[in-house]
Design an enzyme around this catalytic site. Structure first.
Site, PDB file in Angstrom:
ATOM      1  N   ARG A  42       0.818  -1.212   0.000  1.00  0.00           N
ATOM      2  CA  ARG A  42       0.000   0.000   0.000  1.00  0.00           C
ATOM      3  C   ARG A  42       0.855   1.266   0.000  1.00  0.00           C
ATOM      4  O   ARG A  42       0.411   2.332  -0.356  1.00  0.00           O
ATOM      5  CB  ARG A  42      -0.891  -0.010   1.234  1.00  0.00           C
ATOM      6  N   LYS A  55       1.671 -19.643   5.994  1.00  0.00           N
ATOM      7  CA  LYS A  55       1.120 -19.695   7.355  1.00  0.00           C
ATOM      8  C   LYS A  55       0.730 -18.303   7.831  1.00  0.00           C
ATOM      9  O   LYS A  55       1.443 -17.356   7.490  1.00  0.00           O
ATOM     10  CB  LYS A  55       2.199 -20.204   8.290  1.00  0.00           C
ATOM     11  N   HIS A  59       7.445 -24.400   5.111  1.00  0.00           N
ATOM     12  CA  HIS A  59       8.858 -24.317   4.719  1.00  0.00           C
ATOM     13  C   HIS A  59       9.669 -25.540   5.146  1.00  0.00           C
ATOM     14  O   HIS A  59      10.726 -25.808   4.600  1.00  0.00           O
ATOM     15  CB  HIS A  59       9.490 -22.997   5.205  1.00  0.00           C
ATOM     16  N   LYS A  85      13.171 -28.214   3.219  1.00  0.00           N
ATOM     17  CA  LYS A  85      14.495 -28.488   3.805  1.00  0.00           C
ATOM     18  C   LYS A  85      15.119 -29.717   3.136  1.00  0.00           C
ATOM     19  O   LYS A  85      14.419 -30.682   2.825  1.00  0.00           O
ATOM     20  CB  LYS A  85      14.380 -28.699   5.327  1.00  0.00           C
ATOM     21  N   GLU A  99      13.669 -25.121  19.803  1.00  0.00           N
ATOM     22  CA  GLU A  99      14.295 -23.831  19.500  1.00  0.00           C
ATOM     23  C   GLU A  99      14.773 -23.191  20.792  1.00  0.00           C
ATOM     24  O   GLU A  99      14.110 -23.293  21.830  1.00  0.00           O
ATOM     25  CB  GLU A  99      13.281 -22.897  18.852  1.00  0.00           C
ATOM     26  N   ASP A 131       1.188 -23.503  15.857  1.00  0.00           N
ATOM     27  CA  ASP A 131       2.319 -22.899  15.144  1.00  0.00           C
ATOM     28  C   ASP A 131       3.249 -23.957  14.560  1.00  0.00           C
ATOM     29  O   ASP A 131       3.819 -23.764  13.486  1.00  0.00           O
ATOM     30  CB  ASP A 131       3.097 -21.989  16.113  1.00  0.00           C
ATOM     31  N   HIS A 176       4.553 -28.312  10.656  1.00  0.00           N
ATOM     32  CA  HIS A 176       5.904 -28.851  10.470  1.00  0.00           C
ATOM     33  C   HIS A 176       6.049 -30.286  11.008  1.00  0.00           C
ATOM     34  O   HIS A 176       6.526 -31.175  10.313  1.00  0.00           O
ATOM     35  CB  HIS A 176       6.945 -27.956  11.146  1.00  0.00           C
ATOM     36  N   LYS A 181       9.826 -23.551  22.477  1.00  0.00           N
ATOM     37  CA  LYS A 181      10.713 -22.385  22.429  1.00  0.00           C
ATOM     38  C   LYS A 181      11.433 -22.298  23.770  1.00  0.00           C
ATOM     39  O   LYS A 181      10.990 -22.880  24.759  1.00  0.00           O
ATOM     40  CB  LYS A 181       9.894 -21.116  22.207  1.00  0.00           C
TER      41      LYS A 181
HETATM   42  C1  BG6 Z   1       7.765 -21.088  11.815  1.00  0.00           C
HETATM   43  C2  BG6 Z   1       7.143 -20.773  13.149  1.00  0.00           C
HETATM   44  O1  BG6 Z   1       6.825 -21.687  10.967  1.00  0.00           O
HETATM   45  O2  BG6 Z   1       8.857 -21.972  12.007  1.00  0.00           O
HETATM   46  C3  BG6 Z   1       8.174 -20.170  14.100  1.00  0.00           C
HETATM   47  O3  BG6 Z   1       6.068 -19.871  12.979  1.00  0.00           O
HETATM   48  C4  BG6 Z   1       9.379 -21.068  14.195  1.00  0.00           C
HETATM   49  O4  BG6 Z   1       7.607 -19.962  15.383  1.00  0.00           O
HETATM   50  C5  BG6 Z   1       9.907 -21.449  12.812  1.00  0.00           C
HETATM   51  O5  BG6 Z   1      10.366 -20.372  14.918  1.00  0.00           O
HETATM   52  C6  BG6 Z   1      10.986 -22.501  12.913  1.00  0.00           C
HETATM   53  O6  BG6 Z   1      11.587 -22.684  11.654  1.00  0.00           O
HETATM   54  P1  BG6 Z   1      13.075 -23.215  11.520  1.00  0.00           P
HETATM   55  O7  BG6 Z   1      13.260 -23.431  10.047  1.00  0.00           O
HETATM   56  O8  BG6 Z   1      13.959 -22.158  12.087  1.00  0.00           O
HETATM   57  O9  BG6 Z   1      13.131 -24.481  12.319  1.00  0.00           O
END
Ligand code: BG6
Length: 478
Positions: free
Chosen positions: A51, A150, A180, A184, A218, A237, A242, A331
């Site tokens: 925008r 997402k 994503h 990988k 993480e 999430d 994933h 996390k």
């Molecule tokens: C994302 C989540 O899809 O994946 C995040 O929303 C997360 O919260 C991330 O940190 C982790 O991705 P990767 O590739 O760093 O393991």
């Protein structure tokens, strides 16, 4: 080993949300890296849309900053940046009114048959109006693809609504839903490992496998994304997408062909065969660390959202009946690691007491860090002194295998696949809905039983209850 970079056909890529975080961190850097790798013909065009009122020149300055921040300086030179920016233009378009849409129409006038990708890196609430406009202005051609990211819904009804919105103007073959994790390297190797080798497949079932562990841990906290995270939590999430995708690739039957729909049909069968999970087989956690706790990061002292989840799932089919799949993600944990552990059953009869009576082979598949695989096997300890056995790791790091070939990031691979029209690494609508349906049941049981997350200290492996999930079955996390 020589890299085989196969250029894609020239394309027009339109990034909605071109000044946003995803464009900055992932989309533009990924496109740039593929460009310098020689995969993107320079007659392709990248059109940034938002925008904001910016000229193409001003947007190019932004793009240069994105590249400087997110692409290592030693992989490109200034000439590359200049050439890349020649492909870039910018348009200010309002997704809720007609402002800018005529100009967008004109952008395509000269190039109506070129592959056209619309990357909707925008808030979910704008996807409906954006796709309607694309349709109203007749911008969707037979060569068009749409990419969505997402969050792909927050539960089954919202995921259905999103699918309906997209399907009103695109057909399923045009819709690319990004997870994503599927981009990988190791995830693709998982399919190679299982379906390109005779070695493992005969053992890949409940006769030989004791259990499977999937961990995505993480170290980082949710700081900076607190508002989003408070609404979703670790289950939505990470587990819904994933971890679920990893589970599918481990558990699916061999597809008849390496073809997007054959693979997605098999994944869907897995999701539909996962049994509902009992609340007592789940553990939710929330990190604490004085003032640095989850509650302060999400700005809600009463937050009941989980930053950690562990659970035990079972798949009801002939291959997997009786084999638990333990999943955990969180996390603020002690290490950043994503890995899958396949633990095989103990020997029927052990003749080597050194290894222990219940010695088990283990296959560890690492997604990060150091993508690779390790097979733990019993070998004779080298040297004299009789027959002593030890457990030894047979290690394979993919980076060593690829030699000079530079690692390619998930987004690079996935964006190139959208240009090729290859949906193998993207989720189909029915897969998405089936995954939500399974997650919704767990979340609704949590609500019904007033289940709240258990505190765990930042920098640990989550609540002690997560360890008990395995110890009570006589097992332990890797
Ligand atoms: C994302 C989540 O899809 O994946 C995040 O929303 C997360 O919260 C991330 O940190 C982790 O991705 P990767 O590739 O760093 O393991």
């Amino acid at each position: 080993m020589v890299s085989k970079t196969i250029p894609v056909q020239p394309f027009d890529l339109v990034v909605f949300g071109a000044t946003g975080d995803l464009a900055k961190r992932k989309i533009i850097p990924a496109l740039f890296r593929r460009f310098i790798a020689g995969q993107i013909p320079d007659v392709s065009r990248i059109l940034g849309i938002s925008r904001q009122e910016l000229s193409s020149k001003e947007y190019s300055v932004m793009v240069v900053d994105f590249i400087k921040e997110f692409v290592p300086a030693n992989v490109y030179d200034q000439n590359d940046v200049v050439k890349f920016c020649k492909m870039i233009t910018f348009l200010s378009v309002d997704l809720k009114s007609d402002k800018g849409w005529k100009e967008l129409e004109k952008f395509f006038d000269s190039n109506s048959n070129q592959i056209r990708t619309f990357y909707l890196s925008i808030s979910p609430s704008l996807i409906d109006s954006c796709s309607k406009k694309l349709n109203d202005y007749a911008l969707i051609t037979a060569n068009t693809r749409v990419v969505v990211e997402k969050p792909l819904g927050t539960d089954l009804p919202s995921a259905k609504m999103l699918n309906d919105t997209l399907r009103r103007v695109f057909n399923e073959k045009q819709i690319f839903r990004i997870d994503h994790y599927l981009g990988k390297e190791t995830v693709q190797n998982l399919m190679a490992l299982r379906f390109a080798n005779v070695l493992l497949e005969p053992l890949w079932n409940n006769n030989y496998i004791d259990h499977v562990q999937i961990t995505v841990a993480e170290t980082g906290d949710v700081n900076g994304r607190g508002e989003y995270y408070e609404d979703v939590g670790a289950m939505r999430d990470m587990v819904q997408n994933h971890l679920m995708q990893l589970l599918c690739l481990i558990a699916m039957e061999p597809p008849a062909h390496f073809d997007a729909d054959d693979i997605r049909n098999e994944k869907l069968k897995v999701i539909r065969a996962i049994q509902p999970v009992d609340v007592k087989d789940t553990v939710r956690g929330q990190y604490v660390d004085g003032d640095n706790s989850f509650k302060s990061h999400v700005n809600n002292i009463n937050s009941k959202t989980e930053s950690f989840v562990a659970l035990k799932a079972h798949i009801s089919n002939w291959r997997w009946a009786g084999v638990p799949f333990y999943l955990r993600t969180g996390k603020g944990m002690s290490k950043k690691v994503s890995e899958i552990v396949i633990e095989f059953k103990p020997l029927a009869h052990s003749i080597f007491p050194d290894l222990g009576e219940n010695y088990q082979n283990k296959l560890v598949i690492r997604l990060q860090p150091e993508e690779g695989m390790t097979l733990h096997i019993g070998v004779k300890e080298p040297g004299p002194g009789g027959m002593r056995l030890i457990n030894a790791p047979l290690d394979m790091t993919f980076a060593q295998l690829s030699g000079q070939v530079e690692a390619i990031e998930a987004y690079e691979r996935l964006i190139m696949d959208t240009c090729r029209g290859d949906q193998t690494l993207f989720m189909r609508g029915d897969e998405l809905e089936a995954a939500w349906s399974w997650i919704d049941n767990i979340m609704s049981d949590w609500n019904k039983s007033n289940n709240v997350p258990i505190d765990y200290n930042i920098g640990t492996n989550g609540p002690a209850e997560a360890a008990e999930l395995l110890t009570r079955d006589g097992r332990s996390w890797q």
